[in-house]
Design a protein around this motif. Structure first.
Motif, PDB file in Angstrom:
ATOM      1  N   VAL A  35      36.609  14.675  86.746  1.00 35.35           N
ATOM      2  CA  VAL A  35      37.158  16.008  86.940  1.00 35.35           C
ATOM      3  C   VAL A  35      36.571  16.698  88.167  1.00 35.35           C
ATOM      4  CG1 VAL A  35      35.459  17.277  85.543  1.00 35.35           C
ATOM      5  CG2 VAL A  35      37.838  18.098  85.679  1.00 35.35           C
ATOM      6  N   ARG A  36      35.383  16.251  88.613  1.00 32.26           N
ATOM      7  CA  ARG A  36      34.742  16.883  89.768  1.00 32.26           C
ATOM      8  C   ARG A  36      34.916  16.067  91.047  1.00 32.26           C
ATOM      9  NH1 ARG A  36      28.772  18.411  87.741  1.00 32.26           N
ATOM     10  NH2 ARG A  36      28.696  19.437  89.783  1.00 32.26           N
ATOM     11  N   ASN A  51      42.829  14.653  92.947  1.00 36.03           N
ATOM     12  CA  ASN A  51      42.325  15.490  91.859  1.00 36.03           C
ATOM     13  C   ASN A  51      42.652  16.964  92.065  1.00 36.03           C
ATOM     14  OD1 ASN A  51      40.757  16.118  89.487  1.00 36.03           O
ATOM     15  ND2 ASN A  51      39.081  16.733  90.828  1.00 36.03           N
ATOM     16  N   ALA A  52      42.748  17.399  93.315  1.00 41.15           N
ATOM     17  CA  ALA A  52      42.828  18.830  93.624  1.00 41.15           C
ATOM     18  C   ALA A  52      43.950  19.563  92.893  1.00 41.15           C
ATOM     19  CB  ALA A  52      42.951  19.024  95.132  1.00 41.15           C
ATOM     20  N   PRO A  53      45.219  19.121  92.990  1.00 41.22           N
ATOM     21  CA  PRO A  53      46.276  19.912  92.339  1.00 41.22           C
ATOM     22  C   PRO A  53      46.171  19.909  90.828  1.00 41.22           C
ATOM     23  CG  PRO A  53      47.161  17.868  93.209  1.00 41.22           C
ATOM     24  CD  PRO A  53      45.769  17.970  93.727  1.00 41.22           C
ATOM     25  N   ILE A  54      45.698  18.810  90.249  1.00 39.24           N
ATOM     26  CA  ILE A  54      45.606  18.724  88.785  1.00 39.24           C
ATOM     27  C   ILE A  54      44.486  19.623  88.283  1.00 39.24           C
ATOM     28  CG2 ILE A  54      45.328  17.151  86.840  1.00 39.24           C
ATOM     29  CD1 ILE A  54      46.249  14.893  88.781  1.00 39.24           C
ATOM     30  N   TYR A  93      31.531  24.403  95.168  1.00 37.07           N
ATOM     31  CA  TYR A  93      32.415  24.451  96.339  1.00 37.07           C
ATOM     32  C   TYR A  93      31.638  24.321  97.650  1.00 37.07           C
ATOM     33  CZ  TYR A  93      35.469  26.404  99.950  1.00 37.07           C
ATOM     34  OH  TYR A  93      36.194  26.599 101.096  1.00 37.07           O
ATOM     35  N   SER A  94      32.111  23.425  98.495  1.00 37.02           N
ATOM     36  CA  SER A  94      31.566  23.247  99.841  1.00 37.02           C
ATOM     37  C   SER A  94      32.738  23.157 100.803  1.00 37.02           C
ATOM     38  CB  SER A  94      30.721  21.970  99.922  1.00 37.02           C
ATOM     39  OG  SER A  94      30.448  21.637 101.270  1.00 37.02           O
ATOM     40  N   SER A  95      32.819  24.083 101.725  1.00 36.16           N
ATOM     41  CA  SER A  95      33.967  24.104 102.629  1.00 36.16           C
ATOM     42  C   SER A  95      34.057  22.824 103.448  1.00 36.16           C
ATOM     43  CB  SER A  95      33.882  25.319 103.550  1.00 36.16           C
ATOM     44  OG  SER A  95      32.702  25.290 104.335  1.00 36.16           O
ATOM     45  N   ALA A  96      32.923  22.248 103.790  1.00 35.54           N
ATOM     46  CA  ALA A  96      32.922  21.065 104.658  1.00 35.54           C
ATOM     47  C   ALA A  96      33.632  19.886 104.008  1.00 35.54           C
ATOM     48  CB  ALA A  96      31.489  20.682 105.018  1.00 35.54           C
ATOM     49  N   THR A  97      33.458  19.711 102.705  1.00 35.58           N
ATOM     50  CA  THR A  97      34.061  18.569 102.020  1.00 35.58           C
ATOM     51  C   THR A  97      35.286  18.944 101.194  1.00 35.58           C
ATOM     52  OG1 THR A  97      32.494  18.881 100.193  1.00 35.58           O
ATOM     53  CG2 THR A  97      31.905  17.291 101.917  1.00 35.58           C
ATOM     54  N   ASN A 137      37.570  21.591 101.625  1.00 38.10           N
ATOM     55  CA  ASN A 137      38.765  22.014 102.346  1.00 38.10           C
ATOM     56  C   ASN A 137      39.590  20.844 102.861  1.00 38.10           C
ATOM     57  OD1 ASN A 137      37.782  24.517 101.780  1.00 38.10           O
ATOM     58  ND2 ASN A 137      37.397  25.132 103.897  1.00 38.10           N
ATOM     59  N   PRO A 138      38.980  19.835 103.492  1.00 38.09           N
ATOM     60  CA  PRO A 138      39.786  18.705 103.959  1.00 38.09           C
ATOM     61  C   PRO A 138      40.508  17.970 102.835  1.00 38.09           C
ATOM     62  CG  PRO A 138      37.642  18.709 105.042  1.00 38.09           C
ATOM     63  CD  PRO A 138      37.571  19.725 103.941  1.00 38.09           C
ATOM     64  N   ALA A 139      39.964  18.000 101.639  1.00 31.34           N
ATOM     65  CA  ALA A 139      40.575  17.302 100.504  1.00 31.34           C
ATOM     66  C   ALA A 139      41.556  18.180  99.733  1.00 31.34           C
ATOM     67  CB  ALA A 139      39.480  16.804  99.560  1.00 31.34           C
ATOM     68  N   GLY A 140      41.755  19.414 100.185  1.00 30.70           N
ATOM     69  CA  GLY A 140      42.640  20.314  99.456  1.00 30.70           C
ATOM     70  C   GLY A 140      42.007  20.927  98.229  1.00 30.70           C
ATOM     71  N   MET A 141      40.719  20.726  98.044  1.00 25.49           N
ATOM     72  CA  MET A 141      40.041  21.202  96.843  1.00 25.49           C
ATOM     73  C   MET A 141      39.802  22.707  96.845  1.00 25.49           C
ATOM     74  SD  MET A 141      39.309  18.792  94.576  1.00 25.49           S
ATOM     75  CE  MET A 141      37.790  19.271  93.741  1.00 25.49           C
ATOM     76  N   ALA A 142      39.954  23.332  98.009  1.00 26.65           N
ATOM     77  CA  ALA A 142      39.806  24.790  98.038  1.00 26.65           C
ATOM     78  C   ALA A 142      40.784  25.438  97.066  1.00 26.65           C
ATOM     79  CB  ALA A 142      40.034  25.312  99.446  1.00 26.65           C
ATOM     80  N   TRP A 143      41.963  24.834  96.939  1.00 27.15           N
ATOM     81  CA  TRP A 143      42.982  25.429  96.079  1.00 27.15           C
ATOM     82  C   TRP A 143      42.842  24.982  94.637  1.00 27.15           C
ATOM     83  CZ3 TRP A 143      43.987  29.238  98.790  1.00 27.15           C
ATOM     84  CH2 TRP A 143      43.982  29.133 100.180  1.00 27.15           C
TER      85      TRP A 143
END
Length: 742
Positions: free
Chosen positions: A196-197, A203-206, A234-238, A240-246
């Motif tokens: 889940v992490r 993983n991001a959208p789910i 949350y780490s912007s460096a890793t 954001n590129p993976a879409g995990m910000a959302w």
């Protein structure tokens, strides 16, 4: 758009929103409510009085490109990507139902958000939802961190069920402890799973949908630990590129909504570590402000400050909020953070504003943000964030050119009695996000909408009407101010057609006219076909007599059907419309109502229905004057409005009598034909052409000089290189469009 709360409610009219609305604010004391978190979802969404489905733009507070956004209810209104049979979900139970959910396309599941009636009950009654929640539990144990096991479909189905039940409880039925036990088991299994992490695009959208499901199920207290973990991880460096910000963004919805859940504040009082997580999240990610992910920082500051409403937590929250103010300023890159805290302080802890340094926050933000002041005309002043001189000229030409068109349609005899709104302030924010964040903080309004007109009391000396709008960032590099002409119509209509203030005009149902006419003028003046209205015309949903009863709420009915009703009445029954406007101008609301509901009544319903058929078949692909509209070419690129290009337009061109609007065009070698056309606007401009230098009336090789602005020049076998066109103001013109076709 949304009806403003508290101080502004009597004076506001608003424009069609650019995107689906968010959620309602918690019950609070009177006054302008602080905005919900970005992307605040469906549960608790009140029936907004100014919302619209006239949506031609991305979600205003979601700056991702469309392909990067996880699926959400916002997509449910569109057609499914694959065939989708509602009966697959309403007529099955148990494992058969689960099998069809997991085999379905995501867009098909998205479409279920809109179910009502027997379909909603068949798909989402408690027994069905309980089955799916346990299926989530079983699938989550082996969740691989992507959708290869269809966990996404199960989570989204559950969200759709809670959404349908919230809005249509009588259809779906009640939810009780059986579902609560099941959903907790499903969410426990998902958030306890090994992957889940995972910081991955799969993983991001789910994960984001599952966090939103926490709120949909009103399990905000139980999963506060998930909120804290996501904020801390949350780490912007890793991410954001993976879409995990959302995937982290929905935690702000869980917090925002939590205040509506009994016991939530007490839970935070017992363990206030979530406040430290919020503060740390904002501080660590301050460098994201000014970029695409700065909205996350804004949300974090917003939700931290919202806890000031709990007096028991104020000793904890106050120093954290003060530190966030110290990290930011009411201008520049960090203005969102400053505005978020100032807004919350003003609403929940205003007496202590000096402690934070946010007293007179509105004035501080105005001085720091709205730095452009420009006088369009004696009656129009533009205030903006970043408009350059060319953009200011374009906007002003569009506004000033609209006056004559408006008056030609309504045939008024001047301002209504007691109206002193002789000037209008047009406040233009740089983007939809700037509007959402900054207009809320400066003007104290609800901004999850497409713009707003604040009329005030036109009979009061010194009253200053204004409307708030924003640049359409999705249209760039073309320049467009969203709903500019719709909002300006509200000002003109209020001044010349509707006696008194906004509340006076709402004494009887006038929404069909107020919003429908603003849409009608906006589309007709710009000579743009209202495709959305044409589409709903084919559905024959409403009788004309029913549309006279329209109230704020249903978005299509207010704007698209309002447009159709107004257009029909103006074009087919002008005499009746003149009589109604005479009543409106005198403030005789009951008299106008009698004309609409008794004198006219249902007598035009059959003819309106026939007119809708013609409209949907092509008759409405015209401007408001009945002139067939041409296919719309895109705005020419670049800031130099003199530069034309292949198959594009320059809009809102203006020149005073005796002067020129010059244009140049680079012609590729071998071009067989160049066609330049002018249209629209007011005044009279004549078109001239020169193959060698700027074109003038005494220095041209071809010209078109008709009695208005409808001019065309077709140049065959033009020379390669630059050629020149000019529009000479035989009579001062404005609002003209110039198109070039190669």
């Amino acid at each position: 758009m949304f009806l403003t709360i508290g101080l502004f409610a009597p004076q506001s009219k608003a424009a069609p929103a650019a995107a689906p609305g968010g959620a309602s604010a918690p019950t609070t004391p009177a006054g302008p409510a602080p905005q919900p978190a970005v992307g605040a979802p469906e549960r608790g969404h009140t029936d907004r009085q100014f919302a619209s489905a006239d949506q031609r733009a991305p979600l205003p507070l979601d700056t991702r490109p469309a392909e990067a956004r996880p699926t959400s209810k916002a997509l449910a209104l569109g057609a499914a990507a694959q065939p989708c049979n509602v009966g697959d979900f309403t007529g099955r139970t148990g494992s058969d139902l689960v099998q069809h959910i997991t085999a379905a396309d995501i867009q098909c599941i998205n479409g279920l958000f809109q179910l009502t009636g027997a379909d909603a009950r068949g798909a989402f009654r408690e027994e069905q939802m309980t089955t799916v929640a346990y299926a989530l539990r079983d699938a989550a144990g082996a969740y691989p961190g992507d959708d290869s096991t269809s966990v996404h479909q199960l989570v989204l189905y559950l969200r759709a069920g809670y959404f349908a039940q919230w809005y249509h409880k009588d259809d779906v039925g009640t939810y009780g402890t059986a579902l609560q036990t099941a959903i907790r088991s499903g969410l426990d299994a998902f958030f306890g799973s090994a992957h889940v992490r995972d910081v991955t695009a799969g993983n991001a959208p789910i994960l984001g949908e599952a966090v939103t499901l926490i709120d949909s199920a009103q399990e905000n207290i139980r999963y506060l630990s998930v909120v804290k973990q996501l904020l801390n991880d949350y780490s912007s460096a890793t991410w954001n590129p993976a879409g995990m910000a959302w995937a982290v963004n929905p935690v702000f919805t869980v917090l925002f909504r939590g205040h509506q859940v009994t016991g939530f504040d007490a839970a935070v009082e017992a363990d206030p570590s979530v406040l430290d997580a919020l503060s740390g999240f904002v501080t660590r990610n301050n460098d994201q402000l000014g970029g695409n992910f700065g909205v996350l920082v804004y949300n974090g500051a917003k939700e931290l400050t919202r806890f000031l409403k709990d007096t028991a937590l104020q000793p904890k929250v106050r120093p954290l909020a003060k530190e966030l103010v110290a990290q930011s300023a009411p201008n520049g890159r960090t203005v969102y953070q400053w505005a978020a805290v100032a807004d919350g302080v003003g609403y929940y802890d205003a007496a202590n504003c000096a402690y934070y340094g946010t007293c007179n926050a509105s004035d501080q933000l105005k001085a720091g943000v709205l730095t452009v002041n420009y006088t369009c005309s004696p009656s129009i002043k533009l205030i903006a964030q970043t408009l350059d001189n060319t953009q200011l000229g374009t906007a002003c030409s569009s506004l000033t050119g609209q006056d004559a068109f408006f008056h030609s349609v309504v045939r008024d005899n001047g301002p209504v009695k007691d109206d002193n709104n002789t000037t209008i302030e047009v406040v233009v924010f740089h983007s939809s996000l700037d509007y959402q964040v900054l207009a809320a903080a400066i003007y104290g309004i609800d901004t999850n909408n497409g713009g707003m007109y604040l009329e005030g009391d036109p009979a009061k000396a010194g009253n200053q009407p204004r409307f708030l709008c924003y640049e359409a960032e999705w249209a760039r590099p073309s320049f467009e101010i969203w709903n500019l002409n719709h909002e300006y119509t509200h000002y003109l209509d209020g001044r010349f057609d509707m006696y008194g203030d906004f509340n006076a005009g709402m004494t009887t149902p006038t929404v069909w006219w107020v919003e429908g006419f603003a849409e009608y003028i906006s589309y007709s003046y710009r000579k743009v076909t209202n495709d959305g209205a044409i589409a709903v015309a084919a559905q024959h949903t409403y009788k004309l007599s029913d549309l006279f009863d329209t109230a704020y709420g249903d978005q299509d009915r207010v704007y698209r059907w309002g447009y159709l009703a107004v257009r029909y009445m103006l074009e087919q029954h002008r005499g009746d419309m003149d009589a109604i406007l005479a009543k409106y101008r005198a403030g005789d609301w009951n008299g106008a109502r009698t004309l609409l509901k008794t004198t006219i009544g249902t007598s035009y319903d059959a003819d309106f229905d026939s007119w809708l058929t013609k409209c949907a078949s092509g008759a409405c692909a015209t401007d408001g004057g009945g002139t067939p509209t041409q296919p719309q070419l895109p705005e020419c690129a670049g800031t130099d409005i003199r530069k034309l290009d292949a198959n594009c337009s320059r809009s809102n061109i203006a020149a005073t009598t005796g002067n020129y609007a010059h244009f140049y065009l680079l012609v590729p070698a071998g071009t067989k034909q160049v066609k330049v056309t002018t249209s629209g606007g007011t005044g009279n401009g004549d078109l001239y052409y020169s193959p060698t230098s700027w074109a003038y009336t005494n220095a041209s090789t071809a010209h078109s000089a008709g009695p208005d602005n409808s001019e065309t020049l077709t140049i065959t076998n033009p020379p390669a290189g630059y050629v020149y066109f000019s529009l000479y103001a035989q009579q001062g013109f404005s609002g003209v469009s110039v198109t070039s076709e190669l």
